[in-house]
Design an enzyme around this catalytic site. Structure first.
Site, mmCIF file in Angstrom:
data_model
loop_
_atom_site.group_PDB
_atom_site.id
_atom_site.type_symbol
_atom_site.label_atom_id
_atom_site.label_comp_id
_atom_site.label_asym_id
_atom_site.label_seq_id
_atom_site.Cartn_x
_atom_site.Cartn_y
_atom_site.Cartn_z
ATOM 1 N N THR A 237 62.587 65.900 27.176
ATOM 2 C CA THR A 237 62.663 66.578 25.883
ATOM 3 C C THR A 237 62.292 65.669 24.715
ATOM 4 O O THR A 237 62.120 66.147 23.589
ATOM 5 C CB THR A 237 64.075 67.153 25.646
ATOM 6 O OG1 THR A 237 65.047 66.123 25.851
ATOM 7 C CG2 THR A 237 64.355 68.304 26.585
ATOM 8 N N LYS B 241 77.986 64.495 32.572
ATOM 9 C CA LYS B 241 76.766 63.820 33.028
ATOM 10 C C LYS B 241 76.938 62.314 32.897
ATOM 11 O O LYS B 241 77.370 61.816 31.856
ATOM 12 C CB LYS B 241 75.551 64.257 32.204
ATOM 13 C CG LYS B 241 74.255 63.574 32.634
ATOM 14 C CD LYS B 241 73.066 64.026 31.789
ATOM 15 C CE LYS B 241 72.957 63.270 30.491
ATOM 16 N NZ LYS B 241 72.463 61.863 30.671
ATOM 17 N N ASP C 227 60.340 57.318 43.742
ATOM 18 C CA ASP C 227 60.004 56.138 44.528
ATOM 19 C C ASP C 227 59.306 56.614 45.794
ATOM 20 O O ASP C 227 59.017 57.809 45.946
ATOM 21 C CB ASP C 227 61.290 55.353 44.863
ATOM 22 C CG ASP C 227 61.049 53.852 44.971
ATOM 23 O OD1 ASP C 227 60.080 53.475 45.670
ATOM 24 O OD2 ASP C 227 61.811 53.072 44.377
ATOM 25 N N ILE C 228 59.049 55.689 46.712
ATOM 26 C CA ILE C 228 58.438 56.103 47.968
ATOM 27 C C ILE C 228 59.418 57.011 48.702
ATOM 28 O O ILE C 228 60.642 56.889 48.531
ATOM 29 C CB ILE C 228 58.025 54.891 48.825
ATOM 30 C CG1 ILE C 228 59.261 54.067 49.234
ATOM 31 C CG2 ILE C 228 57.007 54.035 48.100
ATOM 32 C CD1 ILE C 228 58.949 52.975 50.240
ATOM 33 N N PRO C 229 58.932 57.949 49.501
ATOM 34 C CA PRO C 229 59.818 58.954 50.091
ATOM 35 C C PRO C 229 61.009 58.395 50.866
ATOM 36 O O PRO C 229 62.125 58.904 50.739
ATOM 37 C CB PRO C 229 58.871 59.745 51.010
ATOM 38 C CG PRO C 229 57.544 59.644 50.334
ATOM 39 C CD PRO C 229 57.501 58.262 49.771
ATOM 40 N N GLU C 230 60.814 57.352 51.652
ATOM 41 C CA GLU C 230 61.930 56.843 52.441
ATOM 42 C C GLU C 230 63.029 56.269 51.556
ATOM 43 O O GLU C 230 64.226 56.439 51.829
ATOM 44 C CB GLU C 230 61.440 55.783 53.430
ATOM 45 C CG GLU C 230 62.515 55.263 54.381
ATOM 46 C CD GLU C 230 63.081 56.324 55.324
ATOM 47 O OE1 GLU C 230 64.025 55.992 56.061
ATOM 48 O OE2 GLU C 230 62.604 57.483 55.323
ATOM 49 N N THR C 231 62.641 55.606 50.468
ATOM 50 C CA THR C 231 63.639 55.083 49.537
ATOM 51 C C THR C 231 64.403 56.223 48.875
ATOM 52 O O THR C 231 65.631 56.168 48.730
ATOM 53 C CB THR C 231 62.951 54.211 48.471
ATOM 54 O OG1 THR C 231 62.357 53.086 49.119
ATOM 55 C CG2 THR C 231 63.946 53.727 47.432
ATOM 56 N N ASP D 151 72.576 61.651 36.546
ATOM 57 C CA ASP D 151 71.241 61.724 35.952
ATOM 58 C C ASP D 151 70.501 60.413 36.240
ATOM 59 O O ASP D 151 70.387 59.548 35.374
ATOM 60 C CB ASP D 151 71.362 61.970 34.454
ATOM 61 C CG ASP D 151 70.031 62.273 33.792
ATOM 62 O OD1 ASP D 151 69.080 62.632 34.523
ATOM 63 O OD2 ASP D 151 69.946 62.154 32.559
ATOM 64 N N ALA D 152 69.990 60.286 37.463
ATOM 65 C CA ALA D 152 69.345 59.047 37.900
ATOM 66 C C ALA D 152 67.831 59.110 37.835
ATOM 67 O O ALA D 152 67.166 58.077 37.833
ATOM 68 C CB ALA D 152 69.780 58.707 39.325
ATOM 69 N N LYS D 153 67.269 60.314 37.832
ATOM 70 C CA LYS D 153 65.816 60.522 37.733
ATOM 71 C C LYS D 153 65.055 59.669 38.755
ATOM 72 O O LYS D 153 64.132 58.921 38.421
ATOM 73 C CB LYS D 153 65.313 60.233 36.323
ATOM 74 C CG LYS D 153 65.898 61.146 35.249
ATOM 75 C CD LYS D 153 65.273 60.877 33.893
ATOM 76 C CE LYS D 153 65.840 61.762 32.812
ATOM 77 N NZ LYS D 153 67.221 61.355 32.415
ATOM 78 N N PHE D 154 65.397 59.829 40.023
ATOM 79 C CA PHE D 154 64.739 59.058 41.073
ATOM 80 C C PHE D 154 63.250 59.376 41.159
ATOM 81 O O PHE D 154 62.833 60.529 41.064
ATOM 82 C CB PHE D 154 65.353 59.370 42.440
ATOM 83 C CG PHE D 154 66.747 58.846 42.658
ATOM 84 C CD1 PHE D 154 67.209 57.734 41.990
ATOM 85 C CD2 PHE D 154 67.592 59.468 43.570
ATOM 86 C CE1 PHE D 154 68.487 57.240 42.216
ATOM 87 C CE2 PHE D 154 68.866 58.992 43.806
ATOM 88 C CZ PHE D 154 69.322 57.878 43.120
ATOM 89 N N ARG E 220 75.509 63.572 22.061
ATOM 90 C CA ARG E 220 75.988 63.091 20.767
ATOM 91 C C ARG E 220 76.658 64.142 19.893
ATOM 92 O O ARG E 220 77.631 63.815 19.189
ATOM 93 C CB ARG E 220 74.848 62.389 20.026
ATOM 94 C CG ARG E 220 74.525 61.034 20.620
ATOM 95 C CD ARG E 220 73.183 60.487 20.165
ATOM 96 N NE ARG E 220 72.068 61.174 20.820
ATOM 97 C CZ ARG E 220 70.800 60.808 20.697
ATOM 98 N NH1 ARG E 220 70.478 59.768 19.943
ATOM 99 N NH2 ARG E 220 69.847 61.467 21.332
ATOM 100 N N ARG F 115 71.075 71.039 20.324
ATOM 101 C CA ARG F 115 71.593 70.650 19.022
ATOM 102 C C ARG F 115 72.159 71.893 18.321
ATOM 103 O O ARG F 115 71.401 72.828 18.034
ATOM 104 C CB ARG F 115 70.489 70.032 18.153
ATOM 105 C CG ARG F 115 69.960 68.705 18.688
ATOM 106 C CD ARG F 115 71.002 67.614 18.587
ATOM 107 N NE ARG F 115 70.515 66.312 18.993
ATOM 108 C CZ ARG F 115 70.600 65.819 20.233
ATOM 109 N NH1 ARG F 115 71.156 66.554 21.182
ATOM 110 N NH2 ARG F 115 70.148 64.618 20.507
ATOM 111 N N ASP G 297 76.952 59.411 27.576
ATOM 112 C CA ASP G 297 75.969 58.353 27.324
ATOM 113 C C ASP G 297 76.639 57.257 26.493
ATOM 114 O O ASP G 297 76.336 57.058 25.307
ATOM 115 C CB ASP G 297 74.735 58.924 26.632
ATOM 116 C CG ASP G 297 73.986 59.902 27.522
ATOM 117 O OD1 ASP G 297 74.048 59.747 28.755
ATOM 118 O OD2 ASP G 297 73.347 60.823 26.987
#
Length: 238
Positions: free
Chosen positions: A122, A40, A72-76, A67-70, A213, A183, A18
């Site tokens: 989290t 990641k 959206d609409i299914p086709e996208t 780690d994109a956490k998509f 971190r 942690r 990160d």
């Protein structure tokens, strides 16, 4: 021991890069050296040249978690996952939504890409959910989303160490659990609300731990990564 539980302790540590630039991320990978081999790459770095970094890391023999956490609409989602699958990354994250899950599985095709679905971040607590209008508590919401992932055929979930034991009991060994918010004992929780030590998360049933971190801001990132791997090893063998 089920196959999912035979992962080498070093491979269970996913270091979160990160960091704001590819140059800083590459320098961190060099500093960590052989102490870790799974990285990641999240939204900050993805939009700063991170896709090419994925290719380089994979080419060097590292595993990569995108780690994109998509959501959206299914086709996208389907088309986006098709593109990610060509990068040879190990994991991709999406939000736990049934249509998203089905579209992602279709987009993944016969590639080796594993699809992980975020249950509840989290950094979120019960009070946050109440303010957002959720009537169910956090633990129940996590398990609801786990059930959805199981029904849709997803590979795994992202969940805190606080929920890992309940998820493992619900899903058995077949579902991969990736746990962020890790942690080591004595370190600051920072912006995380549901944290766990490496040993506690592994004991609860997590397969992989995402650590950012505590490694990347350490004076010796390689030593910090190695210490976490040893704590993982002790939790597995003890």
């Amino acid at each position: 021991m089920p196959e999912a539980r035979r992962i080498d302790p070093r491979d269970r540590l996913i270091v979160a890069l990160d960091l704001p630039t590819v140059a800083e991320a590459e320098a961190m990978v060099r500093r960590i050296g052989p102490a870790a081999g799974f990285y990641k790459i999240g939204l900050q770095l993805l939009f700063a040249g991170g896709i090419d970094l994925v290719r380089r890391l994979v080419g060097e023999g590292h595993q990569v978690f995108i780690d994109a956490k998509f959501l959206d609409i299914p086709e996208t989602v389907r088309k986006a996952v098709e593109s990610v699958a060509r990068l040879d990354a190990t994991f991709l994250t999406l939000h736990a939504d049934p249509r998203t899950c089905r579209a992602a599985i279709e987009g993944r095709g016969d590639s080796a890409l594993k699809l992980l679905f975020v249950t509840v971040l989290t950094s979120v607590g019960n009070a946050d959910l109440q303010r957002e209008g959720f009537s169910r508590g956090l633990a129940d919401l996590v398990l609801d989303r786990v059930d959805m992932v199981l029904a849709a055929g997803g590979d795994g979930v992202v969940a805190s160490g606080a929920e890992a034991a309940a998820i493992r009991a619900r899903a058995g060994a077949g579902l991969t659990i990736v746990t962020p918010g890790i942690r080591p004992a004595g370190t600051d929780a920072q912006d995380q609300k549901r944290v766990a030590t490496p040993a506690a998360a592994i004991a609860a049933g997590a397969d992989y731990l995402v650590v950012g971190r505590p490694v990347t801001t350490a004076s010796d990132p390689a030593a910090a990564a190695a210490a976490i791997v040893e704590e993982i090893r002790a939790a597995i063998t003890g």
